[in-house]
Design a protein around this motif. Structure first.
Motif, PDB file in Angstrom:
ATOM      1  N   ALA A   1      30.560  73.649 -50.615  1.00 41.88           N
ATOM      2  CA  ALA A   1      29.914  72.496 -51.244  1.00 41.88           C
ATOM      3  C   ALA A   1      29.642  72.776 -52.719  1.00 41.88           C
ATOM      4  CB  ALA A   1      28.615  72.158 -50.511  1.00 41.88           C
ATOM      5  N   GLY A   2      29.172  73.985 -53.024  1.00 45.15           N
ATOM      6  CA  GLY A   2      28.959  74.352 -54.415  1.00 45.15           C
ATOM      7  C   GLY A   2      30.253  74.396 -55.208  1.00 45.15           C
ATOM      8  N   CYS A   3      31.309  74.882 -54.576  1.00 41.95           N
ATOM      9  CA  CYS A   3      32.623  74.934 -55.224  1.00 41.95           C
ATOM     10  C   CYS A   3      33.109  73.539 -55.598  1.00 41.95           C
ATOM     11  CB  CYS A   3      33.615  75.625 -54.281  1.00 41.95           C
ATOM     12  SG  CYS A   3      35.301  75.703 -54.896  1.00 41.95           S
ATOM     13  N   VAL A   4      32.951  72.589 -54.671  1.00 45.06           N
ATOM     14  CA  VAL A   4      33.367  71.211 -54.935  1.00 45.06           C
ATOM     15  C   VAL A   4      32.523  70.600 -56.047  1.00 45.06           C
ATOM     16  CG1 VAL A   4      33.504  68.888 -53.955  1.00 45.06           C
ATOM     17  CG2 VAL A   4      34.290  70.851 -52.626  1.00 45.06           C
ATOM     18  N   MET A   5      31.197  70.834 -56.011  1.00 48.45           N
ATOM     19  CA  MET A   5      30.318  70.299 -57.041  1.00 48.45           C
ATOM     20  C   MET A   5      30.710  70.830 -58.419  1.00 48.45           C
ATOM     21  SD  MET A   5      27.849  68.227 -55.927  1.00 48.45           S
ATOM     22  CE  MET A   5      29.220  67.434 -55.092  1.00 48.45           C
ATOM     23  N   GLN A   6      30.942  72.130 -58.518  1.00 49.01           N
ATOM     24  CA  GLN A   6      31.310  72.717 -59.797  1.00 49.01           C
ATOM     25  C   GLN A   6      32.655  72.198 -60.282  1.00 49.01           C
ATOM     26  OE1 GLN A   6      30.960  77.004 -59.523  1.00 49.01           O
ATOM     27  NE2 GLN A   6      28.825  76.901 -58.852  1.00 49.01           N
ATOM     28  N   GLY A   7      33.572  71.958 -59.343  1.00 56.20           N
ATOM     29  CA  GLY A   7      34.863  71.406 -59.727  1.00 56.20           C
ATOM     30  C   GLY A   7      34.771  69.964 -60.172  1.00 56.20           C
ATOM     31  N   LEU A   8      33.994  69.152 -59.459  1.00 56.34           N
ATOM     32  CA  LEU A   8      33.878  67.741 -59.810  1.00 56.34           C
ATOM     33  C   LEU A   8      33.172  67.544 -61.145  1.00 56.34           C
ATOM     34  CD1 LEU A   8      32.972  65.827 -56.509  1.00 56.34           C
ATOM     35  CD2 LEU A   8      34.989  65.519 -57.943  1.00 56.34           C
ATOM     36  N   PHE A   9      32.080  68.266 -61.342  1.00 53.56           N
ATOM     37  CA  PHE A   9      31.299  68.109 -62.564  1.00 53.56           C
ATOM     38  C   PHE A   9      31.808  69.000 -63.692  1.00 53.56           C
ATOM     39  CE2 PHE A   9      28.222  66.875 -59.238  1.00 53.56           C
ATOM     40  CZ  PHE A   9      27.964  65.586 -59.673  1.00 53.56           C
ATOM     41  N   ARG A  10      32.787  69.872 -63.375  1.00 52.96           N
ATOM     42  CA  ARG A  10      33.335  70.816 -64.349  1.00 52.96           C
ATOM     43  C   ARG A  10      32.198  71.583 -65.020  1.00 52.96           C
ATOM     44  NH1 ARG A  10      36.293  66.195 -65.221  1.00 52.96           N
ATOM     45  NH2 ARG A  10      35.334  65.728 -67.240  1.00 52.96           N
ATOM     46  N   ASN A  11      31.332  72.136 -64.168  1.00 55.25           N
ATOM     47  CA  ASN A  11      30.115  72.762 -64.660  1.00 55.25           C
ATOM     48  C   ASN A  11      29.746  73.928 -63.749  1.00 55.25           C
ATOM     49  OD1 ASN A  11      27.333  73.328 -65.259  1.00 55.25           O
ATOM     50  ND2 ASN A  11      27.239  71.326 -66.259  1.00 55.25           N
ATOM     51  N   PRO A  12      29.615  75.145 -64.284  1.00 53.09           N
ATOM     52  CA  PRO A  12      29.299  76.305 -63.438  1.00 53.09           C
ATOM     53  C   PRO A  12      27.877  76.303 -62.886  1.00 53.09           C
ATOM     54  CG  PRO A  12      29.269  76.945 -65.748  1.00 53.09           C
ATOM     55  CD  PRO A  12      29.796  75.538 -65.696  1.00 53.09           C
ATOM     56  N   LEU A  13      27.017  75.408 -63.408  1.00 47.43           N
ATOM     57  CA  LEU A  13      25.641  75.342 -62.929  1.00 47.43           C
ATOM     58  C   LEU A  13      25.445  74.256 -61.872  1.00 47.43           C
ATOM     59  CD1 LEU A  13      23.642  75.824 -66.255  1.00 47.43           C
ATOM     60  CD2 LEU A  13      24.203  77.520 -64.520  1.00 47.43           C
ATOM     61  N   ALA A  14      26.501  73.530 -61.540  1.00 42.80           N
ATOM     62  CA  ALA A  14      26.388  72.513 -60.498  1.00 42.80           C
ATOM     63  C   ALA A  14      26.228  73.198 -59.146  1.00 42.80           C
ATOM     64  CB  ALA A  14      27.622  71.613 -60.506  1.00 42.80           C
ATOM     65  N   ASP A  15      25.168  72.819 -58.436  1.00 38.03           N
ATOM     66  CA  ASP A  15      24.856  73.461 -57.164  1.00 38.03           C
ATOM     67  C   ASP A  15      24.066  72.455 -56.335  1.00 38.03           C
ATOM     68  OD1 ASP A  15      22.166  75.075 -56.002  1.00 38.03           O
ATOM     69  OD2 ASP A  15      24.109  75.818 -55.317  1.00 38.03           O
ATOM     70  N   PRO A  16      24.310  72.366 -55.025  1.00 34.25           N
ATOM     71  CA  PRO A  16      23.586  71.389 -54.204  1.00 34.25           C
ATOM     72  C   PRO A  16      22.074  71.522 -54.298  1.00 34.25           C
ATOM     73  CG  PRO A  16      25.433  72.293 -52.975  1.00 34.25           C
ATOM     74  CD  PRO A  16      25.349  73.071 -54.250  1.00 34.25           C
ATOM     75  N   GLY A  17      21.573  72.752 -54.464  1.00 40.36           N
ATOM     76  CA  GLY A  17      20.133  72.939 -54.557  1.00 40.36           C
ATOM     77  C   GLY A  17      19.582  72.544 -55.904  1.00 40.36           C
TER      78      GLY A  17
ATOM     79  N   GLY B   1      25.574  78.175 -52.881  1.00 43.07           N
ATOM     80  CA  GLY B   1      26.529  77.290 -53.538  1.00 43.07           C
ATOM     81  C   GLY B   1      26.624  77.491 -55.034  1.00 43.07           C
ATOM     82  N   LEU B   2      25.687  78.199 -55.621  1.00 43.10           N
ATOM     83  CA  LEU B   2      25.739  78.503 -57.055  1.00 43.10           C
ATOM     84  C   LEU B   2      26.430  79.831 -57.311  1.00 43.10           C
ATOM     85  CD1 LEU B   2      24.793  78.055 -60.041  1.00 43.10           C
ATOM     86  CD2 LEU B   2      22.710  79.272 -59.412  1.00 43.10           C
ATOM     87  N   VAL B   3      26.028  80.856 -56.578  1.00 41.93           N
ATOM     88  CA  VAL B   3      26.486  82.216 -56.862  1.00 41.93           C
ATOM     89  C   VAL B   3      27.945  82.421 -56.456  1.00 41.93           C
ATOM     90  CG1 VAL B   3      26.138  84.645 -56.286  1.00 41.93           C
ATOM     91  CG2 VAL B   3      24.160  83.164 -56.678  1.00 41.93           C
ATOM     92  N   ILE B   4      28.263  82.054 -55.226  1.00 41.78           N
ATOM     93  CA  ILE B   4      29.580  82.406 -54.680  1.00 41.78           C
ATOM     94  C   ILE B   4      30.743  81.746 -55.421  1.00 41.78           C
ATOM     95  CG2 ILE B   4      31.049  82.243 -52.638  1.00 41.78           C
ATOM     96  CD1 ILE B   4      28.972  84.468 -52.546  1.00 41.78           C
ATOM     97  N   PRO B   5      30.752  80.417 -55.632  1.00 44.50           N
ATOM     98  CA  PRO B   5      31.914  79.834 -56.343  1.00 44.50           C
ATOM     99  C   PRO B   5      32.096  80.400 -57.746  1.00 44.50           C
ATOM    100  CG  PRO B   5      30.613  78.122 -55.274  1.00 44.50           C
ATOM    101  CD  PRO B   5      29.805  79.379 -55.198  1.00 44.50           C
TER     102      PRO B   5
END
Length: 330
Positions: free
Chosen positions: A69-85, A258-262
């Motif tokens: 989920a974090g990987c998808v968020m970071q990809g969609l927003f093109r932002n390494p700080l995008a995280d579900p939490g 979802g922040l750290v791993i992707p």
């Protein structure tokens, strides 16, 4: 994918298999795998099969789901700080589940398994849609995105506080433990329910990995390269919301995976989502499995909420990412 990336993914898979076998033996009660073929240990064998194994497998599923989920968020927003939490998606799901706990509805047994996940999905999807719409506004910078996440977290946190205040003692204890994140309620029916939602979602995201790669070029360029941008974005948003919802509904709030791993996978494997997606799933599963094993062994026979351990790991990482940014737009 290059040979190096393929070898890295296979190495991750091997580490995960070894960690899974070892994790089934650790806990307040040591239960080695040899119980399965030893005679005279039927009681311990049943504990291993009905309590320890479902918990280990649930850690794998939830860890992989949160990381993806974090990987998808970071990809969609093109932002390494995008995280579900951080963006409030987890809080939206948590608020909906808290409402379900405090205001329960009588449903058939099968629906009762999926009802918390449905509630969490509605909450997560609502938060995701708000964040996505605001991120598309003109001038939607990193700071704006984080401020929106802070506002959603605060609003949902206040709502959960109100629900906790009106709850009875049993509901309050359930909400308190659930808010810290735990895999202690793992059972086979729960595991099967989560798996039935997670596996198809992971496969859907995997099929969209090439389109997600093209979206990194920008929406206009992706459109000219043949990507149905709006359709792909909607599907990925739904998938990420479903992953977060299914995880939170079962284990409570477990942050920062979802922040750290992707981010780690992008540093290690590059930006190709055909490698980052499976890498995130494997590494997320590994991280939560190790964290849960520590949570049930470090203070045995008591048990530490696993969400506390992941926060202890993720918060310093988040601070490092913040200080690593070179400007307001990252």
């Amino acid at each position: 994918m290059s040979r190096r990336i393929s070898c890295s993914l296979w190495a991750l898979a091997f580490m995960l298999v070894v960690a899974t076998i070892l994790a089934t033996g650790f806990g307040a009660l040591r239960l080695p795998v040899s119980l399965l073929w030893r005679d005279g240990d039927e009681a311990l064998r049943q504990i291993w099969l009905t309590i320890r194994l479902p918990r280990v497998l649930l850690a794998l599923i939830i860890g992989g789901a949160l990381a993806l989920a974090g990987c998808v968020m970071q990809g969609l927003f093109r932002n390494p700080l995008a995280d579900p939490g951080l963006l409030g998606i987890s809080s939206g799901a948590a608020c909906a589940v808290a409402l379900w706990v405090v205001l329960p509805v009588s449903l058939p047994a099968l629906l009762m398994l999926y009802a918390p996940m449905l509630a969490a999905f509605i909450g997560a999807l609502a938060a995701t849609v708000v964040i996505f719409i605001l991120s598309q506004q003109r001038g939607g910078s990193l700071s704006r995105l984080l401020l929106v996440g802070i506002a959603i977290n605060a609003l949902c946190g206040a709502a959960v506080g109100v629900l906790s205040w009106v709850s009875n003692d049993a509901q309050l204890r359930q909400l308190s433990l659930w808010g810290m994140g735990s895999l202690g309620t793992a059972q086979w029916p729960t595991l099967l329910a989560v798996t039935s939602l997670t596996i198809p979602t992971v496969l859907t995201i995997w099929r969209l990995a090439p389109a997600l790669n093209l979206l990194q070029l920008g929406e206009e360029d992706a459109h000219y390269l043949g990507v149905d941008v709006r359709s792909v974005q909607r599907i990925l948003l739904l998938c990420s919301a479903l992953l977060v919802a299914s995880a939170i509904a079962v284990t409570g709030v477990i942050g920062f995976i979802g922040l750290v791993i992707p981010h780690l996978m992008r540093m290690w494997l590059g930006s190709d989502h055909r490698a980052v997606i499976p890498g995130s799933v494997l590494a997320g599963a590994f991280l939560l499995l190790v964290a849960d094993t520590l949570a049930r062994t470090a203070v045995a026979p008591a048990e530490m909420p696993v969400g506390l351990l992941t926060s202890l790991l993720g918060a310093p990482w988040f601070l490092w990412l913040i200080f690593r940014q070179r400007g307001p737009h990252g």
